[in-house]
Design a protein around this motif. Structure first.
Motif, PDB file in Angstrom:
ATOM      1  N   ALA A 196      29.851  68.502  39.891  1.00 52.68           N
ATOM      2  CA  ALA A 196      30.472  67.746  38.805  1.00 52.68           C
ATOM      3  C   ALA A 196      29.473  66.795  38.150  1.00 52.68           C
ATOM      4  O   ALA A 196      28.680  66.146  38.820  1.00 52.68           O
ATOM      5  N   THR A 197      29.526  66.751  36.827  1.00 53.02           N
ATOM      6  CA  THR A 197      28.678  65.801  36.107  1.00 53.02           C
ATOM      7  C   THR A 197      29.446  64.487  36.001  1.00 53.02           C
ATOM      8  O   THR A 197      30.671  64.485  35.967  1.00 53.02           O
ATOM      9  N   THR A 198      28.700  63.417  35.912  1.00 53.90           N
ATOM     10  CA  THR A 198      29.337  62.132  35.694  1.00 53.90           C
ATOM     11  C   THR A 198      29.046  61.681  34.278  1.00 53.90           C
ATOM     12  O   THR A 198      27.890  61.623  33.868  1.00 53.90           O
ATOM     13  N   LEU A 199      30.120  61.385  33.562  1.00 58.98           N
ATOM     14  CA  LEU A 199      29.961  60.915  32.196  1.00 58.98           C
ATOM     15  C   LEU A 199      30.315  59.435  32.174  1.00 58.98           C
ATOM     16  O   LEU A 199      31.425  59.051  32.529  1.00 58.98           O
ATOM     17  N   LYS A 200      29.343  58.625  31.766  1.00 66.60           N
ATOM     18  CA  LYS A 200      29.583  57.181  31.774  1.00 66.60           C
ATOM     19  C   LYS A 200      29.917  56.691  30.365  1.00 66.60           C
ATOM     20  O   LYS A 200      29.174  56.929  29.429  1.00 66.60           O
ATOM     21  N   VAL A 201      31.049  56.022  30.260  1.00 62.89           N
ATOM     22  CA  VAL A 201      31.530  55.576  28.965  1.00 62.89           C
ATOM     23  C   VAL A 201      31.749  54.067  29.001  1.00 62.89           C
ATOM     24  O   VAL A 201      32.372  53.545  29.923  1.00 62.89           O
ATOM     25  N   GLU A 202      31.203  53.399  28.015  1.00 63.66           N
ATOM     26  CA  GLU A 202      31.412  51.954  27.929  1.00 63.66           C
ATOM     27  C   GLU A 202      32.884  51.653  27.658  1.00 63.66           C
ATOM     28  O   GLU A 202      33.573  52.410  26.965  1.00 63.66           O
ATOM     29  N   VAL A 203      33.371  50.548  28.208  1.00 65.72           N
ATOM     30  CA  VAL A 203      34.705  50.083  27.826  1.00 65.72           C
ATOM     31  C   VAL A 203      34.651  48.563  27.748  1.00 65.72           C
ATOM     32  O   VAL A 203      33.980  47.912  28.547  1.00 65.72           O
ATOM     33  N   PHE A 204      35.315  47.991  26.735  1.00 65.32           N
ATOM     34  CA  PHE A 204      35.342  46.531  26.624  1.00 65.32           C
ATOM     35  C   PHE A 204      36.206  45.949  27.722  1.00 65.32           C
ATOM     36  O   PHE A 204      37.316  46.420  27.979  1.00 65.32           O
ATOM     37  N   ASP A 205      35.699  44.920  28.364  1.00 66.92           N
ATOM     38  CA  ASP A 205      36.512  44.190  29.320  1.00 66.92           C
ATOM     39  C   ASP A 205      36.894  42.867  28.690  1.00 66.92           C
ATOM     40  O   ASP A 205      36.033  42.053  28.376  1.00 66.92           O
ATOM     41  N   ARG A 206      38.187  42.686  28.488  1.00 59.54           N
ATOM     42  CA  ARG A 206      38.671  41.431  27.908  1.00 59.54           C
ATOM     43  C   ARG A 206      39.339  40.573  28.962  1.00 59.54           C
ATOM     44  O   ARG A 206      39.986  39.575  28.645  1.00 59.54           O
ATOM     45  N   GLY A 207      39.220  40.998  30.195  1.00 65.51           N
ATOM     46  CA  GLY A 207      39.791  40.194  31.274  1.00 65.51           C
ATOM     47  C   GLY A 207      41.304  40.115  31.224  1.00 65.51           C
ATOM     48  O   GLY A 207      41.880  39.157  31.696  1.00 65.51           O
ATOM     49  N   ASN A 208      41.958  41.108  30.652  1.00 58.01           N
ATOM     50  CA  ASN A 208      43.406  41.016  30.531  1.00 58.01           C
ATOM     51  C   ASN A 208      44.123  42.180  31.204  1.00 58.01           C
ATOM     52  O   ASN A 208      45.198  42.574  30.790  1.00 58.01           O
ATOM     53  N   SER A 209      43.492  42.735  32.226  1.00 61.96           N
ATOM     54  CA  SER A 209      44.144  43.841  32.912  1.00 61.96           C
ATOM     55  C   SER A 209      45.427  43.369  33.564  1.00 61.96           C
ATOM     56  O   SER A 209      45.420  42.378  34.286  1.00 61.96           O
ATOM     57  N   PRO A 210      46.526  44.070  33.314  1.00 62.47           N
ATOM     58  CA  PRO A 210      47.789  43.648  33.937  1.00 62.47           C
ATOM     59  C   PRO A 210      47.805  43.983  35.421  1.00 62.47           C
ATOM     60  O   PRO A 210      46.929  44.703  35.915  1.00 62.47           O
ATOM     61  N   LYS A 211      48.804  43.449  36.078  1.00 63.55           N
ATOM     62  CA  LYS A 211      48.970  43.678  37.511  1.00 63.55           C
ATOM     63  C   LYS A 211      48.857  45.155  37.854  1.00 63.55           C
ATOM     64  O   LYS A 211      49.431  45.999  37.182  1.00 63.55           O
ATOM     65  N   GLY A 212      48.122  45.472  38.898  1.00 64.84           N
ATOM     66  CA  GLY A 212      48.064  46.854  39.355  1.00 64.84           C
ATOM     67  C   GLY A 212      47.050  47.710  38.609  1.00 64.84           C
ATOM     68  O   GLY A 212      46.844  48.866  38.965  1.00 64.84           O
ATOM     69  N   SER A 213      46.448  47.169  37.579  1.00 63.71           N
ATOM     70  CA  SER A 213      45.431  47.933  36.863  1.00 63.71           C
ATOM     71  C   SER A 213      44.112  47.187  36.922  1.00 63.71           C
ATOM     72  O   SER A 213      44.092  45.972  37.038  1.00 63.71           O
ATOM     73  N   THR A 214      43.022  47.913  36.855  1.00 59.59           N
ATOM     74  CA  THR A 214      41.748  47.263  36.582  1.00 59.59           C
ATOM     75  C   THR A 214      41.161  47.971  35.382  1.00 59.59           C
ATOM     76  O   THR A 214      41.630  49.038  34.992  1.00 59.59           O
ATOM     77  N   ILE A 215      40.133  47.368  34.848  1.00 58.67           N
ATOM     78  CA  ILE A 215      39.566  47.914  33.627  1.00 58.67           C
ATOM     79  C   ILE A 215      38.996  49.315  33.871  1.00 58.67           C
ATOM     80  O   ILE A 215      38.901  50.125  32.964  1.00 58.67           O
ATOM     81  N   THR A 216      38.626  49.607  35.114  1.00 57.58           N
ATOM     82  CA  THR A 216      38.057  50.919  35.398  1.00 57.58           C
ATOM     83  C   THR A 216      39.058  51.857  36.069  1.00 57.58           C
ATOM     84  O   THR A 216      38.729  52.992  36.373  1.00 57.58           O
ATOM     85  N   ASN A 217      40.238  51.390  36.336  1.00 57.21           N
ATOM     86  CA  ASN A 217      41.244  52.251  36.941  1.00 57.21           C
ATOM     87  C   ASN A 217      42.618  51.871  36.426  1.00 57.21           C
ATOM     88  O   ASN A 217      43.229  50.926  36.915  1.00 57.21           O
ATOM     89  N   ASN A 218      43.068  52.593  35.420  1.00 53.70           N
ATOM     90  CA  ASN A 218      44.381  52.300  34.873  1.00 53.70           C
ATOM     91  C   ASN A 218      44.975  53.584  34.305  1.00 53.70           C
ATOM     92  O   ASN A 218      44.380  54.662  34.423  1.00 53.70           O
ATOM     93  N   TYR A 219      46.130  53.458  33.703  1.00 52.46           N
ATOM     94  CA  TYR A 219      46.837  54.638  33.207  1.00 52.46           C
ATOM     95  C   TYR A 219      45.931  55.496  32.328  1.00 52.46           C
ATOM     96  O   TYR A 219      45.860  56.711  32.472  1.00 52.46           O
ATOM     97  N   LEU A 220      45.211  54.843  31.422  1.00 52.22           N
ATOM     98  CA  LEU A 220      44.425  55.614  30.463  1.00 52.22           C
ATOM     99  C   LEU A 220      43.179  56.240  31.086  1.00 52.22           C
ATOM    100  O   LEU A 220      42.807  57.356  30.730  1.00 52.22           O
TER     101      LEU A 220
END
Lengths: 291, 563, 300
Positions: free
Chosen positions: B75-99
């Protein structure tokens, strides 16, 4: 009689002047507390000064129920303690030898250190260094690069130099090594300044977040101030909202939550000083001289 | 203290990867080792991969996968930037969430790609990106920025992949989605160095007036700038809001949303050549300082200020705090603002009505130029610049990812979530399900930063796109929002686009922007009899500090373009 | 003392110094090659080594910028004012606290006085605006209600200097007292008793007992302050400053931020940084020399 009267006048004026200054320093803090307890309406209309309006505690319950805040608090305390202990040990280790005028090469070392107060390589080589040492995204990236502040080191040296030579000499005649002298005489005599520098280091670490922006990516290693900064910045982006396609409407955090977070992140470090005040005991040094 | 195992949850909840890591990494993580939650494990693993790429230590991955067999060593790893605004709701983190999971399951896993999201703090995006770029490694495969200066700089310094061919090869859907108009903004001397996101709504500004004040005084809605002046005077003299003399007829600040609509309405109709050469672009925005009419605009502001018709402390109000405070307190009679800004829940209008139930705020289009039109700037049709650094070895996968996002209803799903849970379709417009549980609503908390190819919701045409914003507002303000969004799209002035960057703008832009604000403040606040001399002096200073250099370069660039 | 004897006696000192020197070598001198950016046309993708040499071109460019001269002047001016106003403030405050007889009030007020140090500049900015604003600031509300004209604390550049200093004192004085209070613990209380017997007044005692005991600390802090005359924090001038007073509020740090960082011209930023470093070093060495001659104390 006249002297006593003058003395009382002095005390009264002194007391009143300090009281005024204390109130001035307290007011903004009360203002933030008031904001944290007020309704969104009253805050936006600019009605809140130092008394909360339409009191509610929802901001605080939101902060406290946010598990990432609590975890961040825990991490920040751990980071600050680790940092402060290491910094103080390193600073003492540097200050003691450098407080001895007789030490050969002392001037060269001092110059070597003072240079770093002014010259620095800048953000890019510093990042590369931290990366090459494999410190990125670890607690050590927030500890190691800041271990000794030359400024605090110079202060400590000047305090060490004030320890009467007679004391040290008598210890050395007794056959004590430098290590022993340091631990049994110098450090106990310097508790007030060591407490002060610990406070300085601790507060600097507690309030600092710019290095975390560069070195840390895991939310588990976010110190409180970084979370706070993001919270504040998010509200500053109201202008950016339309630029960003207004996708961020729900990003806006209420002002009261911001204020409650400020209080949450500030109070723990504020109580450090009263706790350290016990080391500010007069005359430690002189007692020792006489004894 | 030998090798330890962690659960790796990049994207897929089903995927497990055992990581063998070196002493160094263990030492790094020792501090947080005890708190091994799933989320922690994720980021630890992420950082390991990062560290491994950073140089030195080996990181062997062997996949044991429950449902798909694709998470293998290939498997290849594709690294994608994502903005962190420090507002992840409970149970999510910026790198692990629904999307992130959605992307992994629908794009990553089927293509044997591990999606890895690299958080970058929103407020420090260019700073951090600069450092990442300069340090050579760790650079994500997909990065982005809103700052055109940064994009041009990277492109000029040779740090970006030319995507022209890759786009043809792997991105037919993407190309079709973005359209040639948008793509032109990412081209430099014929090469496609960036993929600008497509903006769904180009309108910027509307103006707003206290309708109840007009009604009270029996005045009509002003239709021209002259009528506005009369109305402002009436507000001042008759104080319909009973503010006790504190009335601010025209609400102003030192933010563009307040001064731009006023100033641009004074700019004389211009030829194409004038618009290209005399406009000055400072920090991604066009400024009319050298265009005919600018002086008239300043002179009007000067008059309003000196007659007490405008916010007296406007020069201190960088972030509109004071303006919104005054509006909500019911002191302001008329102001311009970002088109839908007043209508958000708990926003300006809602708070104003809480303070005064009788207050009515109407969206109006008043400032008029000599042709009787209401000119105002609009956005360029783009959002962020998406870039693939030259250092990336996965440019093809990166384009595939973006192409995937542009195809089918993937973008729609990323922006709107699940039908029936997050939204219901009404006339083809997704209406957000307001009663949904927080857990469901929070799925989309950072969709704007994840669905990077689009800025705003894309529903097919501009009216529908606008409608998507309208239905997102509180019901009683929807009609007003619709009106404001119509106004902001009327008689707009498009930003000027050259086929190559103007270097003087990159160099002097930020300094001149400060200078420009200074000019507005000084010319507005100066005593009327000193206006002319101040104007001459300020313009001279402006030109000397780089304005002339920009003018010369733009003139030359225009000539070159016309040849 | 011959070398062997000397080393036998002092080796522990060098052992102690080993880690600190190593720290400075790695973390401070390690990245210092970044300074050569000042002499190169820095390209993000070529890196520091790969970028092209340009000699002193960037220095010429910076020194020719009108904004550079202006911000340099402002930096020196604001720092000089701070040296006159904000430097003595914590000292005075510390002496006042030391003279205070009521212990509980002393302890509480020490803690409260340093609160402003913990409030971020963004928040201070908002408060400053509410207090000093021309139209609806708290102070001007009082001034105008007494029938005077409002004072443009924030928009007139001379009045702004006053605001800048006051806010600086308010924000830093309490924090600055801590180090003096630590130094004051070293005073022998018996000296005061002896002075009482001699019938010395309060000011007399402060002058001849309290202040002399603070002298080493004062001199050390003064030398360091002089070394920092050309360095200035970003936030205070940036946040308290505004468009109307840019003639004074624009300083080297805001200049570097704008030209160097926001526009991505790292070469320019490095040039200014290097200039500040050289001047700072000269200042601190000069101050150190002067203090050695005048006060028989030095940090080197």
């Amino acid at each position: 009689m006249k002297d006593r009267h003058a003395g009382r006048m002095f005390d009264a004026v002194n007391l009143i002047a300090l009281l005024v200054f204390v109130l001035l320093c307290l007011a903004p803090f009360l203002h933030i507390i008031a904001i944290s307890l007020s309704s969104a309406r009253s805050i936006m209309s600019g009605e809140v000064s130092i008394i909360p309006i339409e009191i509610n505690w929802s901001a605080y319950s939101q902060v406290i129920s946010d598990s990432s805040m609590i975890r961040s608090l825990g991490f920040t305390i751990m980071l600050t303690v680790l940092f402060t202990v290491m910094c103080i040990l390193m600073t003492i280790a540097a200050a003691y030898p450098l407080s001895k005028p007789a030490l050969r090469g002392r001037k060269a070392v001092m110059f070597f250190i003072i240079i770093t107060m002014f010259f620095s390589g800048g953000i890019i080589p510093e990042y590369i260094l931290v990366r090459n040492l494999h410190l990125l995204d670890s607690i050590w990236a927030l500890v190691l690069p800041g271990l000794i502040s030359p400024f605090y080191l110079i202060i400590l040296i000047s305090f060490f130099q004030n320890v009467p030579d007679s004391l040290e000499e008598s210890a050395q005649i007794d056959g004590s090594s430098f290590f022993r002298t340091l631990i049994s005489i110098i450090i106990p005599l310097s508790l007030p300044v060591l407490a002060t520098l610990s406070l300085f280091y601790a507060v600097g670490r507690w309030n600092g977040f710019t290095d975390t922006l560069m070195y840390i990516t895991s939310p588990e290693l976010y110190p409180l101030q970084l979370k706070l900064y993001q919270l504040v910045q998010n509200n500053m982006v109201s202008q950016l909202m339309s630029l960003e396609g207004a996708s961020g409407q729900h990003l806006l955090q209420p002002e009261s939550l911001k204020a409650a977070s400020v209080i949450f992140a500030t109070v723990p470090i504020l109580i450090v000083y009263p706790w350290l005040q016990r080391y500010f005991v007069s005359g430690v040094m002189l007692g020792a001289v006489k004894g | 203290m030998d090798a330890f195992t962690r659960t790796h949850r990049t994207g897929s909840t089903k995927q497990h990867i055992k990581g063998v890591v070196s002493m160094v990494q263990k030492l790094k993580q020792a501090s947080s080792k005890k708190k091994a939650s799933a989320a922690l494990a994720l980021t630890v693993a992420t950082s390991m991969v990062l560290a491994a790429c950073g140089g030195g230590s080996s990181n062997t991955e062997s996949g044991t996968n429950a449902s798909t067999d694709s998470g293998s060593s290939k498997a290849t790893t594709l690294k994608v930037e994502v903005f962190d605004r420090g507002n992840s709701p409970k149970g999510s983190t910026i790198t692990n969430n629904y999307l992130t999971n959605f992307v992994q399951d629908n794009f990553g896993t089927p293509n044997n790609i591990n999606m890895e999201f690299v958080p970058v703090p929103r407020s420090e995006e260019t700073n951090k990106l600069n450092v990442l770029m300069a340090s050579g490694s760790d650079v994500p495969d997909i990065v982005f920025t809103y700052d055109s200066g940064t994009f041009y700089r990277y492109a000029q310094q040779g740090g970006l992949t030319d995507l022209t061919e890759l786009l043809d090869q792997y991105g037919p859907n993407l190309k079709q989605f973005l359209t040639d108009e948008t793509l032109a903004y990412g081209q430099l001397e014929g090469k496609q160095y960036g993929l600008p996101a497509k903006r769904s709504h180009l309108g910027k500004y509307s103006s707003f007036i206290r309708q109840d004040w007009l009604d009270k005084l029996g005045l009509p809605v002003p239709q021209t700038t002259d009528e506005l002046y009369t109305t402002l005077k009436a507000f001042k003299e008759q104080d319909p809001g009973q503010t006790g003399g504190k009335v601010i007829p025209l609400g102003m600040s030192i933010a563009p949303a307040q001064y731009e609509p006023l100033i641009w309405s004074f700019i004389k109709p211009m030829t194409e050549e004038e618009s290209y050469t005399l406009t000055q672009q400072l920090s991604s925005r066009d400024y009319p300082i050298l265009l005919p009419g600018f002086k008239d605009a300043m002179s009007f502001m000067n008059k309003l200020y000196n007659e007490g018709l405008m916010s007296p402390d406007f020069s201190l109000d960088k972030d509109k705090t004071k303006l919104s405070e005054n509006v909500t307190k019911g002191l302001v009679g008329f102001f311009s603002e970002d088109d839908m800004n007043p209508y958000y829940p708990d926003g300006m209008y809602a708070t104003l009505q809480k303070n005064n139930a009788n207050a009515v705020l109407s969206a109006v289009d008043v400032y008029t130029n000599e042709e009787g039109k209401h000119p105002k700037p609009e956005y360029s049709p783009i959002g962020m610049y998406i870039m693939i650094p030259k250092a990336s070895k996965h440019a093809a996968e990166a384009i595939k990812y973006l192409d995937w996002m542009a195809s089918g209803d993937n973008l729609f799903q990323m922006q709107n979530g699940v039908e029936g849970e997050n939204y219901t379709l009404v006339n083809d417009v997704p209406v957000v399900n307001a009663d949904a549980a927080d857990e469901i609503k929070n799925r989309l908390y950072n969709q704007g930063d994840m669905a990077i190819i689009s800025n705003g919701k894309q529903l097919g045409d501009a009216d529908k796109n606008v409608e998507a914003y309208v239905v997102g507002m509180p019901e009683k303000y929807q009609e007003d929002t619709r009106k404001a969004l119509t106004i902001s799209r009327t008689d707009t002035i498009k930003p000027i686009l050259f086929d190559k960057p103007i270097e003087a703008q990159a160099k002097y832009g930020t300094s001149l922007l400060d200078k420009f604000n200074e000019i507005i403040v000084k010319l507005t606040m100066v005593k009327p009899d000193q206006f002319d001399s101040t104007y001459d002096q300020m313009i001279k200073e402006y030109l000397a500090n780089g304005g002339q250099a920009i003018l010369d370069e733009r003139t030359a660039a225009y000539k070159a373009m016309k040849q | 003392m011959n070398a062997i004897l000397y080393f036998k006696r002092y080796w522990q000192m060098y052992a102690l110094l080993f880690l600190p020197v190593l720290y400075f070598a790695i973390f401070k001198y390690g990245p210092m090659y970044g300074i050569i950016i000042a002499f190169k046309d820095f390209n993000f993708f070529q890196g520091i080594n790969g970028s092209e040499w340009i000699g002193l071109d960037a220095f010429r460019e910076v020194f020719a910028m009108p904004d550079f001269t202006k911000t340099l002047r402002n930096t020196l001016m604001l720092n000089l004012l701070d040296l006159m106003v904000s430097f003595p403030a914590p000292l005075i405050l510390a002496v006042m606290l030391y003279e205070l007889k009521i212990t509980w009030f002393k302890k509480i007020s020490q803690t409260i006085l340093y609160i402003p140090h913990f409030i971020s500049w963004v928040i201070i900015g908002g408060i400053v605006y509410q207090v000093f604003g021309t139209q609806s600031g708290m102070i001007n509300n009082i001034v105008t209600s007494m029938g005077f004209d409002a004072i443009p604390f924030l928009t007139d550049k001379n009045d702004w200097l006053f605001t800048y200093l006051i806010v600086g004192v308010w924000q830093s004085a309490g924090w600055g007292t801590i180090i003096y209070l630590a130094a004051l613990t070293g005073i022998n209380r018996e000296l005061f008793e002896a002075a009482d017997v001699d019938g010395a007044g309060r000011f007399r005692k402060i002058w001849s007992i309290t202040l002399p005991s603070l002298k080493p600390t004062i001199v050390t802090l003064l030398i360091i302050s002089l070394g920092n005359m050309i360095a200035i924090g970003f936030e205070r001038p940036y946040i308290i400053g505004n468009t109307s007073v840019r003639d004074y509020s624009d300083v080297l740090s805001t200049f570097v931020y704008r030209v160097g960082i926001e526009s991505g011209q790292y070469t320019i930023a490095t040039v200014v940084g290097l200039f500040q470093a050289v001047v700072g070093l000269v200042f601190v060495l000069g101050a150190n020399y002067a203090s050695k001659k005048l006060a028989d104390q030095s940090i080197l």
